[in-house]
Enzyme design. Structure first.
Site, PDB file in Angstrom:
ATOM      1  N   VAL A  66     -19.511   0.552 -10.087  1.00  0.00           N
ATOM      2  CA  VAL A  66     -18.428   1.086 -10.914  1.00  0.00           C
ATOM      3  C   VAL A  66     -18.275   2.578 -10.650  1.00  0.00           C
ATOM      4  O   VAL A  66     -19.226   3.348 -10.828  1.00  0.00           O
ATOM      5  CB  VAL A  66     -18.729   0.891 -12.423  1.00  0.00           C
ATOM      6  N   THR A  79      -9.827   1.301  -3.800  1.00  0.00           N
ATOM      7  CA  THR A  79      -8.948   0.605  -2.835  1.00  0.00           C
ATOM      8  C   THR A  79      -8.533   1.463  -1.647  1.00  0.00           C
ATOM      9  O   THR A  79      -7.817   1.008  -0.782  1.00  0.00           O
ATOM     10  CB  THR A  79      -7.641   0.149  -3.517  1.00  0.00           C
ATOM     11  N   TYR A 139       6.035  -1.208   5.379  1.00  0.00           N
ATOM     12  CA  TYR A 139       6.130  -2.079   4.207  1.00  0.00           C
ATOM     13  C   TYR A 139       7.148  -3.160   4.491  1.00  0.00           C
ATOM     14  O   TYR A 139       8.255  -2.856   4.926  1.00  0.00           O
ATOM     15  CB  TYR A 139       6.701  -1.245   3.053  1.00  0.00           C
ATOM     16  N   ASP A 190       2.931   4.041  -5.620  1.00  0.00           N
ATOM     17  CA  ASP A 190       4.039   3.468  -6.391  1.00  0.00           C
ATOM     18  C   ASP A 190       3.569   2.969  -7.758  1.00  0.00           C
ATOM     19  O   ASP A 190       4.362   2.810  -8.684  1.00  0.00           O
ATOM     20  CB  ASP A 190       4.685   2.308  -5.612  1.00  0.00           C
ATOM     21  N   ALA A 204      -6.470   4.284  -1.828  1.00  0.00           N
ATOM     22  CA  ALA A 204      -5.035   4.350  -2.084  1.00  0.00           C
ATOM     23  C   ALA A 204      -4.354   5.431  -1.241  1.00  0.00           C
ATOM     24  O   ALA A 204      -4.988   6.362  -0.761  1.00  0.00           O
ATOM     25  CB  ALA A 204      -4.803   4.645  -3.565  1.00  0.00           C
ATOM     26  N   GLU A 264       2.122   5.078 -12.447  1.00  0.00           N
ATOM     27  CA  GLU A 264       2.301   5.045 -13.900  1.00  0.00           C
ATOM     28  C   GLU A 264       1.133   4.341 -14.598  1.00  0.00           C
ATOM     29  O   GLU A 264       0.818   4.627 -15.741  1.00  0.00           O
ATOM     30  CB  GLU A 264       3.562   4.259 -14.256  1.00  0.00           C
TER      31      GLU A 264
END
Lengths: 635, 635
Positions: free
Chosen positions: B326, B269, B529, B256, B271, B259
């Site tokens: 990183v 993470t 969710y 979500d 995702a 953008e």
């Protein structure tokens, strides 16, 4: 030491109280013992000196190679074509006078850790044996070197003791004892490793204890709503599938070793199954897994299907190759048994066209349960193995009849073949078939019949028996595999075969076979299997020679951008390249994880990193310089 | 320190020589700079005080809620239904007199590490800034707490310096410098974290340097044959997809946040994207990844699609949440753009029937690109957001017209809806549609139109803007997610909502909304969710209160067998439960890996393990006792 919360978990079978804590088995009363095809005394059913069942074997009779063993479709067959193939390929007649090796009369004297033995006998109920034969059959896997060493009584170190824990808790107890008394443990599952992973390190001075998982093979629970099942890690592939089939279910994981290999071994090596396109490889099937380490039990707390909860330690357990701990319980996904199973086959004018076909199937993500492409040499070999009229003959017939005009230009020494296995419901299978044949046509492929496809798959399990017969007759042969991006697939196949040819030529080996097949397809690349064998009747140490050539072939694989291993693992035989494959940072991270989980190195198997490097005592010690730098990929 | 072989790799853009070694980018001349929608001075395009673009916002006009922002289909719309929904739900009128917060006039005084600054300026070409606004907009993510703290000028610690490396090599340089001079680094990508992961630790006494990856966003190469692409990690989702779309390709990863969030953030993470059913979650998309740590660069040596080469350290990088290093470069799978994209929607008489439908779709593995199930409350909320005649109305109409007799018994306060997105070629999409509607019928579902489905998906990106408007108007609201096995899915939804209701009741919160949706399906379970918000006009510290209730909800989730997080990660706000989620053995393994890769703890973000526990100096120190024991699953 195991943390308290991991201490009481899955209980021994005779216990009636359900385990506390977060055991994957919440109530041991739900669990179901599975009668295994492999007895606790494994040598009663399995060859002590090679692959498979005692009653299944290639042998020679009146100059003809035959196969005995009613467990396989080839059982009781004479193989005249195969005999001819061998004679022609290796200029060798079947010698029926040769004897198979005899069991040694004595066994290496066991190293005994008295305090360990005292505490084991006094405080645990774990069954054990110090008998020579029990120890010998658990000192090795199935590499050529393992078998050759067995035949020639070359093992200086074999396990000093075999133990048979019956559940997670007994493993916790054993690991605690071994850690306390500094005894080395070798987790032993099905014994089918082809990487040297379970071969006893020959320089270990501590007592070595083989931890045989065969007696922990219960189905702990089955959840039909979630389509998940929990098994103990010692269950053998065919037992697991048999139990599930009776419930209308399947895990669908079928590595070529699945008759004998265990669930725990699949996880420890990151195994791949023939039908991964439908069911996934082992990492796709595992929902949860428990591994007992000297620093406690590593596992995830919940059974959710996918999580974002830091680094995923399941992927540290997967591929740990016995060096970090003992895998005890695994939650797997299951699927309903497919209603339809259908075989098929295709022929292509040459290997390159076949690879293009495979790539297109992967691009369109329409892989059937299995699709495998054989090169010409391997195709011929497969044909030779047929007792009846061969596929080869039938393909030629089909070609003559149906394609003779349009396919006139085909070179029969170039032709190659793909075997297909479709699983699903009827409509899906029909759609898949139509699509596959449509794609094949674009690459000049044509159907060569379902029966031919089926034979290809059925042979898989028999082929494993050939190696020992070859060794017996004076041919050393073995397979090795890799994975590679699509754009180097054909190049890698060609280069590796050329390299083997040139290595043989350098060494004046005149009689040999080298072939390959593409056995798995992925979005971004494929898995390639090579088969290599040569006549070793005039060679002093055939295994050493084989390994030298295989080493060169692996260098070639790596320089073509192939991986160190697609699914066999690194073990000891590929540890030379491990550091380079994961970089210095990766190998030192592995060492750090190992030091943390196994500070005394009781799982000193010497896999992944060569033994002397795996466990440096000084944290920051620089890696020893490697004598030969592994090759860089020609990119 | 970074090993030599990792030292010279991807070069800075202006360098003309191709990088040596095993850089994922083999020739920097092939790389392509990508013009980003997000400028280097990100606050010029993005709100400093909340979510999204400066020019996109909910606001009130004449008592009606409106949305401005031509980037979204809702831009320029008045939302009378939404206004009514808010008024009714929260007993609140839109207040247009309220002001948005102002930028602080002063910024926390920077901690300066002079030797680090000296060497940075003297030996590197890395661009940097110590300006207050640059530091402020990189001190936080997008949790409610982050935004509230911003608005109330509560951050005591913000980065002392921002640096913009342009490539892998400059990151290597920065990490080396930070390690040498003991400067803390915060890898900063898109700043969209909702776990507190990138929020500056408020007790850090060392200099904090935000390492902004936005200037390393090149496409390094694209391989059409393998369908793989290599990007630098700082590329923003919409930039990445725009670049690939122009090549007829897509990665298809659409969280979500896509953008604004970056590739590196997705990996860090773990995702999940809306269309994972076709394209996979981030772990399915990553072929290779490089992470620069103080102990060297962690990466795999080859690009083979699947390997068996020890523990898979990609899965240690995935989910590392900035605490180990990183992420600089990622090789991803790409797919051809689908020829057909079609939306659909379904209505079900109640949520339980909807869940049964979702479960059956997953069991039959016929998921379209996306299928999401909303409960009644969320469905109503979605309807309210429509400027024109609502889906709700059209569904009711459709029902009245087509199903009125057979569906008479339906309770309109129970009805729920699923939105569908199909992608593929026309035949596949048609087949999928037919199958999905056939399955829906079994669970009393009926089609509610493609237009309704499309609206649902289009709203996704606008909904993210509501939170700030709510906060501005006196409503605190936020989402949280979990994953759970199928057999607990309905139970978990029910229990968590009940728990929130009872927590609100206990605290005399009378105006609130709690709703849920099932957003992802897997073989063995689903992602859920929750959306929760309440009127906070009478509350002293609304965020503290929200967090207390969310904490209780998380306890409830865990006790129902749900996971700590499906894809948001652990960060700081869920670190309380991390140890329990991965067990003591897992958390100590994480700590050992962290100590090894980052011995000075320069990536001291405090994610996963609470800060004081993450980096004990004594190797074997026992974990500190937790004050409250996290709940056990009710199994």
């Amino acid at each position: 030491m195991a943390a308290k919360r991991n201490a009481v978990t899955t209980e021994a079978p005779e216990s009636s109280a359900p385990g506390e804590g977060t055991a994957l088995a919440l109530d041991s009363r739900l669990s179901k013992r599975v009668e295994s095809v492999i007895p606790k005394k494994r040598h009663e059913a399995l060859k002590w000196f090679g692959w498979g069942y005692n009653d299944s074997q290639f042998y020679g009779k009146d100059g003809i190679i035959c196969f005995r063993g009613e467990k396989y479709p080839l059982g009781g067959c004479e193989l005249p074509s195969f005999t001819k193939w061998v004679e022609k390929k290796f200029d060798l007649r079947v010698d029926i006078t040769k004897q198979y090796p005899q069991l040694p009369r004595t066994y290496p004297r066991p190293v005994e850790n008295a305090p360990f033995l005292h505490e084991l006998k006094g405080t645990s109920q774990v069954d054990y044996s110090a008998e020579g034969i029990d120890r010998l059959v658990r000192c090795h896997g199935q590499t050529l070197n393992d078998i050759y060493s067995l035949w020639h009584h070359k093992f200086r170190r074999i396990p000093d003791l075999v133990v048979w824990p019956r559940c997670h808790d007994e493993v916790v107890q054993l690991v605690r004892l071994a850690h306390k008394h500094n005894v080395m443990l070798v987790p032993f599952g099905g014994g089918t490793s082809v990487s040297g992973a379970i071969t006893c390190p020959q320089n270990e001075s501590r007592m070595i204890c083989a931890l045989d998982t065969s007696q922990m093979n219960r189905l702990l629970w089955l959840n039909r709503e979630n389509l998940t099942v929990c098994f103990e890690s010692g269950i053998v592939g065919q037992d697991l599938e048999r139990v599930l089939r009776s419930e209308g279910l399947t895990v669908g994981h079928e590595p070529d070793s699945y008759e004998f290999s265990t669930l725990g071994g699949w996880v420890a090596t990151r195994a791949s199954g023939m039908k991964k396109n439908v069911y996934g490889n082992i990492e796709d099937l595992v929902v949860r897994v428990r591994m007992v380490t000297p620093s406690g039990t590593l596992e995830r707390e919940c059974s959710a299907p996918r999580v974002s909860c830091g680094p995923d330690f399941n992927h540290v357990i997967l591929g740990s190759e016995g060096t970090l701990g003992v895998i005890t319980e695994v939650v797997l996904k299951v699927r309903p048994l497919p209603s339809v199973r259908r075989y098929g086959s295709l022929a292509f004018p040459n290997f390159e066209q076949g690879v293009l076909f495979m790539r297109e199937v992967a691009r369109r993500r329409c892989q059937p349960a299995s699709v495998r492409l054989m090169d010409n040499e391997q195709f011929m070999f497969g044909q030779a193995l047929k007792p009846e009229k061969s596929w080869w003959a039938s393909v030629v017939d089909a070609m003559k009849q149906r394609y003779v005009t349009s396919w006139k230009g085909i070179d029969l020494n170039q032709i190659c073949a793909a075997t297909l296995l479709f699983e699903g419901d009827l409509k899906d299978v029909q759609r898949q078939e139509a699509l596959i044949y449509e794609i094949a046509e674009k690459f000049q492929g044509f159907p060569a019949g379902g029966q031919n496809g089926e034979r290809g798959y059925i042979l898989t399990f028999v082929i494993a028996y050939i190696r020992d017969f070859g060794l017996h007759q004076g041919i050393v042969a073995e397979s090795f595999e890799t994975s590679v991006p699509w754009d180097r697939c054909s190049l890698l196949c060609r280069s590796v075969k050329q390299r083997v040819v040139s290595e043989c030529s350098k060494r004046s080996i005149n009689y040999y076979t080298i072939s390959c097949r593409v056995t798995q397809t992925y979005d971004a690349g494929a898995c390639i299997y090579f088969y290599f064998g040569f006549r070793s009747t005039d060679v002093a140490d055939p295994v050493e020679l084989f390994e030298a050539i295989e080493h060169s072939a692996r260098d070639e694989i790596l320089s073509c951008g192939g991986s160190l291993s697609h699914h066999h693992g690194v073990g000891k035989i590929r540890s030379h390249w491990y550091r380079n494959a994961v970089t210095e940072t990766g190998s030192s991270l592995y060492s750090a994880a190992k030091r943390h989980l196994d500070p005394k190195n009781i799982f000193a198997l010497g896999n992944l990193l060569p033994l002397e490097e795996a466990h440096p005592t000084a944290e920051a010690s620089p890696p020893p310089p490697t004598s030969s730098t592994p090759p860089k990929a020609k990119l």
